[in-house]
Scaffold this motif. Structure first.
Motif, PDB file in Angstrom:
ATOM      1  N   HIS A 345       0.080 -13.041  -5.770  1.00  0.00           N
ATOM      2  CA  HIS A 345       0.721 -13.246  -6.902  1.00  0.00           C
ATOM      3  C   HIS A 345       1.226 -11.962  -7.341  1.00  0.00           C
ATOM      4  N   THR A 349       4.520  -9.564  -7.811  1.00  0.00           N
ATOM      5  CA  THR A 349       5.300  -9.235  -9.056  1.00  0.00           C
ATOM      6  C   THR A 349       5.409  -7.731  -8.959  1.00  0.00           C
ATOM      7  N   ARG A 352       8.342  -6.788  -6.787  1.00  0.00           N
ATOM      8  CA  ARG A 352       9.625  -7.032  -7.625  1.00  0.00           C
ATOM      9  C   ARG A 352       9.969  -5.807  -8.439  1.00  0.00           C
ATOM     10  N   VAL A 691       8.113 -13.751  -5.225  1.00  0.00           N
ATOM     11  CA  VAL A 691       7.495 -14.007  -6.919  1.00  0.00           C
ATOM     12  C   VAL A 691       7.540 -15.395  -7.008  1.00  0.00           C
TER      13      VAL A 691
END
Length: 1004
Positions: A345, A349, A352, A691
């Protein structure tokens, strides 16, 4: 040896070239060499000696006395030339010493090395032939022919009367030194020295052997030690070289060996007693050590049991920690999954955020669907650019084609220029090629003519070279033929002489075959009252036959040499006829000139084919250039039409591309820009989706971890994570628990042993006391063993040294016998032996024999000079403390007594010394191999004679002519100028001395 001519230049007192004709002077038998004091009379004799030996007599040979004349001009070369006959050969020797001369270029002086020339006169060709230019070779040749050294020559040929006057008055040592130099008795002195050296070496060997024997005795004393037996018998006190030393050493060694064997027996008994005491002490020590070990083990077990009881709380804590770790293993998969999902995760992130930073601000927070729609729109715009790409590629192809047309145009333009230039020179190149072909035709004809002249010239050159080589071979063959003829003649004379000698003694040879009662073959008588006896040196038939065989072989060699000479002369005549009168150099120059001219003609003729080929190539090149010119003109017209066509097509394509490119430079750049933007949008949409998906997976993992921790008995997932242990830490904890358990079992077993429990109840072991007793007994045992080993080693060493002493004694025996023998011989030859009654050395004995011969030869002349009054006799009586063998006395016939030569008056001394010098010359000549000395010089001593004595001396010297000798008297006595007609005068002048031949009037 006969002197013919002497020429000196810039030598000694002679500043210019002076020549002495000894043939003219020797015609009268006696000649006088005179002149003022210091004029250079002796320098004439120095020049003779220098020419023969490369050095002047020893008394005048010194670094401070240079050979070059101070009166000579700087550019005059110092040189001595001597013409003489020796050993049946006429030789010419020329010597130049090392000297300084002015440099040929520049100022200053340069040094010329010493030079020597040796030539021999060939009577057949009436010319001088060079033999050598080497100092060493010339010296060896002269030395072999004369058979005497420089010192002997100066003493025998240049008779120095002053030396012989001193010889008469000198003692035995001085006479020995002179005679030793003349007769070369060094080999006998070498025998004395060699025997003395052998005696010293043998004595040294004997002394060395005795010293080795005494060294063995010292080693025996050291090996025997300080025992009572060693003190009772002292070492032998004899010194090296004395008799009885070996026997004393051997006896002393035997006594030492007996004492050593007795000591060995005593040491063996002491060692056996010490071994018994050591065994008992060892058993007691082992018992105490076993008791101490049991008591130590029981005390150690009790200590370990107490330590285990104290560590019980730590053991319970470790067991509890291990149990919690095993429970945490049930939660481990959930913990790993939660950690992995959390990492994914965080990574999504971050991705992104990176893609959002690359988008326009208005799209930074756009969702995945909006970003995907924008990507699809850009893909459609990118597909619309395909037609524009094709148009752009065509435009580039047209540009490349235009560039290729420009290159072809430039190439054709250059080709037209080259063709025009080459064709412009064709009218001049064509006649040049035709002229070259014509010259090659003419050179070929010239080469054929020269080839016909070259072969005969080469044959003449080869014949000339063979002619010159055969000329040298003819000379060599003539020399061999002359030498063979001389040997044959000499052998014939020797044979005839021996035959004549045999015939003179044939009576003795016939008498040898007479037998009593048999008739004589000559007179027929059966009685032989006085048969002839063979005299000394009688020649028998075998000797005559051997001489005849030598003559026959020499005659055969002469015939072979004559045939070889005839063959070489015939070949020489043939080659001389073919070669003509021209020299090899002239013929070689002719051949070289013809060969060079022929080579040039052949080289030019060899270019005929090349000239024709070059002309053919030029014609082909002309045709090719004309054809290329026409083809290039046609290509220029076609290329202009094509350029107009592609210019129109490229204009239309450029207008279409201006619209498709937009703001980019090319269609490709515009397509790449759209491709990058579409890819960026696609990546941003995928990052947004990742994400969202990773957030959902992390939420699911948190639920599963909480459930797993609850089932395993942990209140929270964090407690389960804290109880978790790595595999390595869990193994180490388990090992510690297992070690505690094993330690408890081992301690319980050790405390339950009966022997250890029983030993703990006994008093403490006395190990140190037992070890001290054992140590004392052990030391006593080692001392006894050491004494026994020392006694055994002493016996072994004494036995070995005794054998070495016996071997050394056996080895010295032959050396001592050899020393006794050599010592007796050395003492005998040195004159110190009791057997040598006259105390005469070997060299003195040989010199005494020579002196006896000299005295006998001198007496014949001395008796005549002194009117029969004096004779010389040799004496080998001892004088004072000196050694005998070289005494010389004169016997006075008027008194009948023998007296010392030192008592002679001045004139009598001259008689005796001259007679001694002439006698010594005869003996040395015979000793040197019988070399004839046809020219002698006598230096000074005539001033002490009265008229009658001078007449007697001159008569004796004149009698030397009977032996075909000429005698030169060197003197400034005025009366001799009247008595001797043939004279050589040395005149002293300011610019250097000179010589002149004079003929005085003989006395009436």
């Amino acid at each position: 040896m006969r002197l013919h001519r002497l020429r000196v230049t810039a030598f000694g007192p002679f500043g210019t070239t002076q020549e002495v004709d000894f043939d003219e002077l020797s015609g009268a038998g006696l000649f006088l060499l005179h002149g003022a004091t210091g004029a250079g009379k002796t320098s004439v004799l120095d020049a003779v000696c220098y020419a023969l030996y490369g050095a002047v007599p020893g008394a005048r040979q010194s670094p401070g006395a240079p050979l070059r004349s101070d009166h000579a001009a700087p550019d005059t070369v110092t040189e001595v030339l001597l013409d003489l006959t020796v050993g049946g050969r006429r030789l010419e020797i020329t010597r130049r010493p090392q000297q300084h001369r002015p440099k040929k270029r520049g100022s200053g002086f340069t040094t010329d090395k010493a030079q020597t020339w040796l030539r021999e006169y060939d009577p057949d060709s009436a010319s001088w032939q060079g033999l050598s230019r080497s100092h060493q070779e010339a010296g060896e040749e002269i030395g072999q022919l004369l058979g005497m050294s420089r010192e002997q020559f100066c003493q025998v040929v240049l008779l120095p009367q002053g030396d012989f006057a001193k010889f008469l008055r000198s003692d035995a040592e001085a006479r020995g030194r002179l005679l030793g130099r003349l007769f070369d008795t060094g080999r006998f002195a070498a025998v004395e020295d060699r025997l003395a050296e052998l005696r010293r070496a043998a004595e040294q060997q004997v002394r060395a052997g005795d010293e080795r024997l005494l060294a063995l005795a010292q080693r025996i004393a050291q090996a025997a030690g300080d025992g009572a037996d060693a003190r009772a018998l002292p070492l032998p006190d004899a010194r090296p070289g004395e008799p009885g030393l070996a026997e004393a050493v051997l006896a002393w060694a035997a006594v030492a060996r007996a004492g050593a064997r007795e000591g060995l027996d005593i040491a063996g008994c002491a060692l056996a007693a010490a071994e018994s005491r050591q065994a008992a002490a060892r058993i007691a020590l082992d018992d105490e050590r076993r008791l101490a070990e049991l008591q130590r083990r029981y005390a150690e077990a009790r200590r370990r049991a107490d330590e285990l009881a104290a560590a019980a709380p730590r053991r319970a804590e470790a067991q509890e920690r291990l149990d919690r770790a095993r429970k945490a293993d049930l939660v481990a998969p959930s913990l790993a999954l939660h950690a992995e999902t959390e990492r994914e995760h965080r990574a999504a992130t971050a991705a992104r955020q990176r893609t959002a930073a690359q988008l326009p601000p208005d799209l930074a927070e756009a969702g995945a669907e909006q970003l995907a729609a924008l990507e699809r729109q850009m893909r459609q715009d990118l597909g619309a650019l395909d037609a524009a790409r094709r148009a752009e590629a065509r435009s580039a192809a047209i540009t490349a084609e235009r560039a290729a047309l420009d290159r072809e145009a430039r190439a054709d333009e250059q080709l037209l220029l080259d063709a025009a230039g080459w064709l412009a020179s064709w009218d001049t190149d064509r006649p040049r090629h035709e002229e070259r072909i014509e010259q090659a035709h003419l050179a070929a004809t010239r080469a054929e003519q020269l080839a016909g002249r070259l072969d005969p010239a080469r044959r003449r050159l080869t014949a000339a070279r063979e002619r010159d080589d055969l000329l040298a071979r003819v000379a060599a063959a003539e020399a061999r033929q002359g030498s063979a003829r001389e040997r044959a003649n000499q052998a014939h004379e020797d044979w005839l002489a021996l035959r004549e000698e045999r015939l003179r003694g044939i009576a003795a040879e016939l008498a040898a075959g007479l037998r009593d009662g048999e008739a004589c073959a000559v007179c027929g008588s059966a009685e032989h009252p006085a048969p002839a006896r063979a005299a000394d040196g009688h020649v028998d038939r075998a000797t005559e036959d051997a001489a005849h065989e030598v003559y026959r072989r020499a005659e055969t060699d002469r015939s072979d040499a004559e045939r070889a000479l005839a063959s070489v002369r015939e070949r020489f005549a043939a080659t001389r006829a073919e070669a003509g009168a021209e020299t090899v150099v002239e013929l070689d120059a002719q051949v070289r000139a013809l060969d060079a001219e022929y080579g040039e003609a052949r080289a030019l003729a060899a270019g005929l084919h090349g000239a024709r080929e070059a002309f053919a190539r030029a014609e082909r090149e002309h045709a090719r250039r004309v054809a290329e010119q026409r083809e290039a003109e046609n290509r220029v017209s076609a290329r202009d039409a094509r350029r107009e066509e592609i210019d129109r097509e490229q204009g239309a394509l450029e207008r279409e591309l201006a619209v498709a490119r937009g703001g980019a430079g090319t269609v490709a750049e515009q397509a790449a820009l759209l491709e990058r933007r579409a890819g960026l949008l696609a990546g941003a949409a995928a990052a947004v989706r990742e994400v969202e998906a990773s957030a959902q997976r992390l939420k699911d993992a948190d639920g599963r971890l909480s459930e797993a921790a609850f089932r395993a008995g942990f209140e929270t997932p964090g407690a389960a994570s804290a109880a978790f242990l790595e595999e390595r830490a869990r193994r180490e904890l388990q090992h510690r628990l297992d070690d505690w358990q094993r330690e408890e079992a081992a301690v319980a077993d050790r405390l339950a042993e009966p022997a250890a429990a029983e030993a703990s109840q006994r008093p403490a072991a006395r190990t140190e006391e037992a070890e001290a007793v054992h140590a004392r007994v052990e030391r006593a045992l080692r001392e006894a063993a050491s004494q026994r080993n020392g006694a055994r080693a002493r016996c072994d060493e004494l036995g070995r040294l005794g054998r070495a002493a016996a071997e050394e004694t056996r080895r010295i025996g032959p050396l001592r016998a050899e020393y006794d023998r050599v010592a007796r011989l050395a003492a005998l030859t040195a004159g110190t032996s009791a057997d040598n009654e006259r105390k005469m050395r070997l060299e003195s004995y040989v010199l005494a024999a020579r002196l006896e011969q000299v005295a006998a030869a001198a007496t014949a002349r001395l008796s005549r000079m002194s009117g029969g009054r004096y004779t010389l006799v040799h004496s080998d009586a001892r004088g004072g403390r000196g050694r005998s063998g070289l005494g010389l006395h004169v016997v006075d016939a008027w008194t009948g007594r023998e007296r010392d030569t030192a008592t002679l008056s001045g004139g009598e001394t001259f008689f005796a010394s001259l007679a001694l010098a002439l006698g010594l010359a005869d003996v040395v000549t015979d000793e040197a191999g019988g070399v004839r000395l046809d020219t002698l010089f006598i230096d000074e001593g005539f001033g002490s004679l009265d008229d009658q004595a001078l007449d007697e001396v001159l008569d004796v010297l004149d009698s030397l002519r009977e032996r075909d000798r000429s005698v030169g008297i060197v003197s400034h006595v005025g009366d001799l100028r009247r008595r001797i007609p043939a004279q050589l005068e040395v005149v002293k002048e300011r610019n250097g001395s000179r010589v002149r031949h004079r003929t005085a009037s003989a006395p009436g």
